[in-house]
Design a protein around this motif. Structure first.
Motif, PDB file in Angstrom:
ATOM      1  N   THR A 137      77.509  30.281  58.144  1.00  0.00           N
ATOM      2  CA  THR A 137      77.949  29.362  57.088  1.00  0.00           C
ATOM      3  C   THR A 137      76.854  29.280  56.028  1.00  0.00           C
ATOM      4  O   THR A 137      75.660  29.330  56.351  1.00  0.00           O
ATOM      5  CB  THR A 137      78.203  27.940  57.631  1.00  0.00           C
ATOM      6  N   ARG A 138      77.280  29.173  54.785  1.00  0.00           N
ATOM      7  CA  ARG A 138      76.324  28.976  53.680  1.00  0.00           C
ATOM      8  C   ARG A 138      76.763  27.732  52.937  1.00  0.00           C
ATOM      9  O   ARG A 138      77.955  27.444  52.866  1.00  0.00           O
ATOM     10  CB  ARG A 138      76.355  30.182  52.725  1.00  0.00           C
ATOM     11  N   GLU A 139      75.805  27.035  52.355  1.00  0.00           N
ATOM     12  CA  GLU A 139      76.122  25.736  51.739  1.00  0.00           C
ATOM     13  C   GLU A 139      76.038  25.743  50.215  1.00  0.00           C
ATOM     14  O   GLU A 139      75.041  26.226  49.656  1.00  0.00           O
ATOM     15  CB  GLU A 139      75.115  24.682  52.210  1.00  0.00           C
ATOM     16  N   ILE A 140      77.036  25.170  49.568  1.00  0.00           N
ATOM     17  CA  ILE A 140      76.916  24.845  48.141  1.00  0.00           C
ATOM     18  C   ILE A 140      76.105  23.554  48.078  1.00  0.00           C
ATOM     19  O   ILE A 140      76.403  22.585  48.792  1.00  0.00           O
ATOM     20  CB  ILE A 140      78.300  24.653  47.482  1.00  0.00           C
ATOM     21  N   LYS A 141      75.078  23.557  47.229  1.00  0.00           N
ATOM     22  CA  LYS A 141      74.144  22.417  47.228  1.00  0.00           C
ATOM     23  C   LYS A 141      74.705  21.200  46.506  1.00  0.00           C
ATOM     24  O   LYS A 141      75.580  21.321  45.640  1.00  0.00           O
ATOM     25  CB  LYS A 141      72.839  22.840  46.557  1.00  0.00           C
ATOM     26  N   LEU A 142      74.145  20.063  46.874  1.00  0.00           N
ATOM     27  CA  LEU A 142      74.484  18.788  46.240  1.00  0.00           C
ATOM     28  C   LEU A 142      73.338  18.385  45.318  1.00  0.00           C
ATOM     29  O   LEU A 142      72.164  18.464  45.703  1.00  0.00           O
ATOM     30  CB  LEU A 142      74.686  17.722  47.329  1.00  0.00           C
ATOM     31  N   LEU A 143      73.670  17.943  44.103  1.00  0.00           N
ATOM     32  CA  LEU A 143      72.644  17.468  43.176  1.00  0.00           C
ATOM     33  C   LEU A 143      72.451  15.963  43.346  1.00  0.00           C
ATOM     34  O   LEU A 143      73.335  15.264  43.873  1.00  0.00           O
ATOM     35  CB  LEU A 143      73.064  17.773  41.733  1.00  0.00           C
ATOM     36  N   ALA A 144      71.323  15.458  42.846  1.00  0.00           N
ATOM     37  CA  ALA A 144      70.998  14.034  43.030  1.00  0.00           C
ATOM     38  C   ALA A 144      72.046  13.119  42.397  1.00  0.00           C
ATOM     39  O   ALA A 144      72.207  11.970  42.812  1.00  0.00           O
ATOM     40  CB  ALA A 144      69.621  13.743  42.433  1.00  0.00           C
ATOM     41  N   ASN A 145      72.780  13.612  41.403  1.00  0.00           N
ATOM     42  CA  ASN A 145      73.790  12.752  40.758  1.00  0.00           C
ATOM     43  C   ASN A 145      75.130  12.758  41.483  1.00  0.00           C
ATOM     44  O   ASN A 145      76.125  12.248  40.973  1.00  0.00           O
ATOM     45  CB  ASN A 145      73.985  13.169  39.286  1.00  0.00           C
ATOM     46  N   GLY A 146      75.170  13.340  42.688  1.00  0.00           N
ATOM     47  CA  GLY A 146      76.391  13.289  43.498  1.00  0.00           C
ATOM     48  C   GLY A 146      77.418  14.357  43.139  1.00  0.00           C
ATOM     49  O   GLY A 146      78.551  14.289  43.614  1.00  0.00           O
ATOM     50  N   THR A 147      77.014  15.324  42.323  1.00  0.00           N
ATOM     51  CA  THR A 147      77.945  16.423  41.997  1.00  0.00           C
ATOM     52  C   THR A 147      77.450  17.713  42.648  1.00  0.00           C
ATOM     53  O   THR A 147      76.273  17.834  43.020  1.00  0.00           O
ATOM     54  CB  THR A 147      78.075  16.649  40.472  1.00  0.00           C
ATOM     55  N   LEU A 148      78.355  18.678  42.748  1.00  0.00           N
ATOM     56  CA  LEU A 148      77.974  19.960  43.346  1.00  0.00           C
ATOM     57  C   LEU A 148      77.176  20.793  42.349  1.00  0.00           C
ATOM     58  O   LEU A 148      77.407  20.724  41.136  1.00  0.00           O
ATOM     59  CB  LEU A 148      79.229  20.730  43.765  1.00  0.00           C
ATOM     60  N   ASP A 149      76.285  21.593  42.885  1.00  0.00           N
ATOM     61  CA  ASP A 149      75.494  22.520  42.076  1.00  0.00           C
ATOM     62  C   ASP A 149      76.283  23.837  42.008  1.00  0.00           C
ATOM     63  O   ASP A 149      76.251  24.641  42.944  1.00  0.00           O
ATOM     64  CB  ASP A 149      74.133  22.705  42.761  1.00  0.00           C
TER      65      ASP A 149
END
Ligand SMILES: Cc1ncc(COP(=O)(O)O)c(C=O)c1O
Length: 419
Positions: A137-149
């Motif tokens: 599994t690979r992850e799409i990252k989360l940004l500090a503002n609560g949106t996806l990177d």
């Protein structure tokens, strides 16, 4: 158009009091209250049709008919091409585990599945479980503002990716994800797209054809129904997934992922929940009524959510997380912290005042880990749904303000607050 003002009388539970105060249900993201139309449909099933399926007698044939009618209603709710795309299950998590087990028999070691750091664990755990088969599994990252990177999405979705799993809306921050952007990338590499629409379903109309997804899951108890999980599979897809299935169970979609006897009364309630939503909108058919109703519901909810956000934001010591409430696309779900208090203390205080809110991570545990907020107990979450009112929002803001000010004063004195 039926007014949303009269809707409250349909919900028996919201008439209750706690410590003399009317209850304010801001816990919708964990499950909405159930209108009497849904309760009556379940009661009617038990008093008139209660039976198992596929018998040569009336109650059994009526049960078969109810299941097929509700399948069609769910198909309309999701704008699926037909009822053969809709499977029922115990809840979303169980259906997703069943699907992952089946797809795990098709994928091979070295294949990859992409999940996100923002998703509820129910859309991560079933896919992480396939790592023991050599499926990474690979992850799409989360940004500090609560949106996806989305740049990280471009990096992790590659030729090895067989499936991309993403939520439509976040159950912690209310973020609405850019599914079109993820779909484009998934399509480039020939990967399936699976959408967790559990949090989105009560707030906007869902169109699986427009989303162009292969799988979509939701859960009726989040949209005024009982506890039933719902799975959409693109036509023809489930037929080729080797699911766990008794040899007595039909080997085709939508049945092949359904195990044992379903909760027939609850499924009757799912149909009533969809009808209940549709009854709030005008249109020539069920789909157009649903679309109109959900637009009206969205306008109502977002107006209240904006007032709640602004009210909380004006209180010293309160910190809101996630995308600003004025973002073009936003679910009416708010997460916040108060300096000097844990989310559990906040919810205990509010609970005594009859205000129901949740504390913690709500199973969006990876998001809370990534943002490093578990050390303060996660966040307090409030979600607005159709039966909430502006008076409730005003009372909630007043209570939070009192608590925050009391906490501030006690902290000035070097003491701690007691709820
Ligand atoms: C976004 C999201 N996905 C999945 C789930 C799991 O749904 P279920 O309880 O039907 O398994 C939830 C439940 O809170 C949720 O909020």
């Amino acid at each position: 158009m039926n007014s949303l003002i009269s809707i409250r009388s349909d919900f028996p539970s919201i008439q209750q009091k706690v410590n003399g105060n009317s209850v304010i249900y801001l816990d919708g993201p964990a499950g909405t209250q159930v209108p009497k139309q849904v309760l009556e449909a379940m009661n009617y099933y038990y008093t008139h049709h209660n039976s198992n399926t596929h018998g040569h007698f009336m109650a059994s044939q009526e049960t078969d008919q109810i299941l097929e009618e509700v399948r069609q209603k769910v198909a309309t709710f999701l704008n699926a091409p037909g009822s053969e795309c809709i499977s029922f299950g115990q809840n979303m998590t169980t259906l997703n585990y069943s699907l992952s087990k089946g797809l795990g028999r098709i994928f091979t070691p070295g294949d990859e599945i992409v999940i996100t750091q923002l998703d509820h664990e129910a859309n991560r755990g079933p896919w992480l479980a396939l790592e023991e088969l050599g499926i990474a599994t690979r992850e799409i990252k989360l940004l500090a503002n609560g949106t996806l990177d989305y740049d990280s999405a471009d990096l992790v979705i590659n030729k090895k990716t067989k499936l991309v799993c993403v939520g439509l809306a976040s159950n912690i921050f209310g973020t609405i994800n850019d599914i079109a952007r993820i779909k484009q990338k998934a399509e480039e590499v020939g990967a399936y797209l699976l959408i967790d629409a559990v949090h989105a379903a009560p707030h906007c109309s869902i169109d699986v054809q427009e989303l162009d997804c292969d799988f979509l899951l939701c859960s009726a108890y989040k949209f005024y129904g009982p506890h039933v999980g719902l799975l959409y599979c693109r036509p023809g897809l489930l037929d080729n997934v080797p699911t766990d299935r008794l040899r007595t169970q039909e080997s085709v979609a939508p049945y092949k992922i359904e195990t044992g006897t379903l909760n027939h009364a609850a499924i009757a309630g799912v149909g009533a929940a969809i009808e209940f939503i549709a009854s709030r909108g005008e249109g020539e058919n069920l789909r157009s009524q649903l679309v109109a109703a959900l637009e009206e519901i969205h306008q109502h909810e977002i107006k209240l959510a904006k007032a709640l956000w602004r009210g909380l934001d004006s209180i010293p010591g309160v910190h809101l997380l996630g995308p600003p409430i004025d973002s073009p696309e936003r679910a009416p779900t708010l997460a916040f912290t108060i300096e000097g208090l844990t989310p559990a203390e906040i919810c205990q205080y509010l609970g005594k005042a009859g205000i129901y809110a949740w504390d913690g991570h709500f199973y969006a545990i990876r998001a809370v880990e990534v943002l490093d907020i578990m050390k303060i107990g996660g966040v307090t979450r409030m979600g607005v749904v159709v039966y909430n009112t502006m008076e409730e929002i005003d009372r909630t803001i007043r209570e939070v303000r009192t608590l925050a000010e009391q906490t501030y004063r006690l902290r000035q004195k070097g003491s701690t607050v007691k709820s």
